[in-house]
Design an enzyme around this catalytic site. Structure first.
Site, PDB file in Angstrom:
ATOM      1  N   GLU A  53      30.995  49.997  50.308  1.00  0.00           N
ATOM      2  CA  GLU A  53      32.118  50.489  49.426  1.00  0.00           C
ATOM      3  C   GLU A  53      31.982  52.131  49.345  1.00  0.00           C
ATOM      4  OE1 GLU A  53      34.796  49.202  49.249  1.00  0.00           O
ATOM      5  OE2 GLU A  53      34.394  46.817  48.888  1.00  0.00           O
ATOM      6  N   HIS A 104      31.399  42.788  40.412  1.00  0.00           N
ATOM      7  CA  HIS A 104      32.142  41.549  40.501  1.00  0.00           C
ATOM      8  C   HIS A 104      31.928  40.805  39.329  1.00  0.00           C
ATOM      9  CE1 HIS A 104      31.800  41.788  45.295  1.00  0.00           C
ATOM     10  NE2 HIS A 104      32.546  42.939  44.661  1.00  0.00           N
ATOM     11  N   TYR A 155      41.986  46.694  20.788  1.00  0.00           N
ATOM     12  CA  TYR A 155      41.952  48.116  20.892  1.00  0.00           C
ATOM     13  C   TYR A 155      40.864  48.833  21.877  1.00  0.00           C
ATOM     14  CZ  TYR A 155      38.030  48.841  17.719  1.00  0.00           C
ATOM     15  OH  TYR A 155      36.997  48.756  17.262  1.00  0.00           O
ATOM     16  N   HIS A 163      38.966  40.764  44.251  1.00  0.00           N
ATOM     17  CA  HIS A 163      37.608  41.348  44.333  1.00  0.00           C
ATOM     18  C   HIS A 163      36.813  41.877  43.246  1.00  0.00           C
ATOM     19  CE1 HIS A 163      35.631  44.817  47.091  1.00  0.00           C
ATOM     20  NE2 HIS A 163      34.760  44.193  46.121  1.00  0.00           N
ATOM     21  N   TYR A 203      35.641  61.227  22.389  1.00  0.00           N
ATOM     22  CA  TYR A 203      34.639  60.170  23.161  1.00  0.00           C
ATOM     23  C   TYR A 203      33.177  60.537  22.828  1.00  0.00           C
ATOM     24  CZ  TYR A 203      34.138  57.304  26.961  1.00  0.00           C
ATOM     25  OH  TYR A 203      33.691  56.180  27.663  1.00  0.00           O
TER      26      TYR A 203
HETATM   27 ZN    ZN Z   1      32.909  44.588  45.722  1.00  0.00          ZN
END
Ligand code: ZN
Length: 217
Positions: free
Chosen positions: A76, A97, A116, A159, A212
């Site tokens: 990936e 996953h 939330y 996926h 944040y």
């Molecule tokens: Zn994957």
């Protein structure tokens, strides 16, 4: 090796072991990356977390060129590259996953604003990127499009899930929260469906999450 690079490489080992320890991943399917200068570091393909070493991380140079003499990068890596290329606010990517996120992704469902804390995704829900075969440019594009300009997370149809954040530790925490949100939504569906928060209610949450860090519950 520069001190910064050494620190990033060992943080990646910790992140992969953390995904495993938190039950967010099994075997060799998850992968993480961090921005490093004009390039990125990404986890290698097919190495289980317990056998990962900092030296195993694969450097991908400016322009998305995989430097020679290294292990094969995660299948990936294009998705990691594209996310870090298109989102200058991101410094790290976590893909896994995790079970409930994957269940929803396999049912073709995005996560709406059921709780939330979904606000950690930077939006009022977690979008679902359409299916494309693993490792493909099409999948990288689909995930970038789904996250848009400000989103921090996406489900990937049939996926799993993917998260971005300024730092790897934050991305790991968000991935863990997305899995929790997916489990909550899955549970709510099982007892008749979720009662979602309104746009105004989520706007208020996102405003509070704006700071944040310290402002975050
Ligand atoms: Zn994957």
């Amino acid at each position: 090796m520069a001190e910064d690079e050494a620190r990033l490489r060992s943080a990646m080992v910790d992140a992969m072991r953390g995904l495993d320890a938190r039950g967010l991943n099994r075997g060799t399917s998850g992968n993480v990356s961090v921005r490093m200068g004009d390039g990125i570091l990404v986890t290698p393909s097919g190495v289980p977390p317990e056998r990962l070493a900092p030296e195993a991380m694969v450097r991908i140079d400016a322009g998305g060129v995989v430097a020679d003499g290294q292990l094969k990068p995660s299948s990936e890596w294009r998705m990691h590259w594209r996310l870090l290329e298109r989102r200058p606010d991101a410094g790290a990517v976590v893909h896994c996953h995790s079970r409930h996120a994957t269940i929803l992704a396999c049912a073709g469902r995005a996560i709406p604003a059921v709780h939330y804390m979904i606000g950690v995704a930077g939006s009022a829900g977690v979008p679902l990127a359409p299916y494309a075969v693993f490792g493909s440019e099409a999948l990288a594009d689909a995930v970038v499009d789904a996250m848009g300009a400000t989103g921090r997370a996406a489900l990937m149809a049939n996926h799993g899930q993917v998260v971005i954040a300024p730092r790897l530790g934050q991305a790991l925490l968000i991935a863990e929260e997305i899995e929790e949100q997916a489990a909550v939504y899955w549970g709510a569906l099982a007892i008749g469906g979720a009662r979602t928060l309104s746009e105004d209610q989520m706007a208020e949450v996102l405003e509070r999450f704006g700071g944040y860090g310290q402002n975050r519950p």
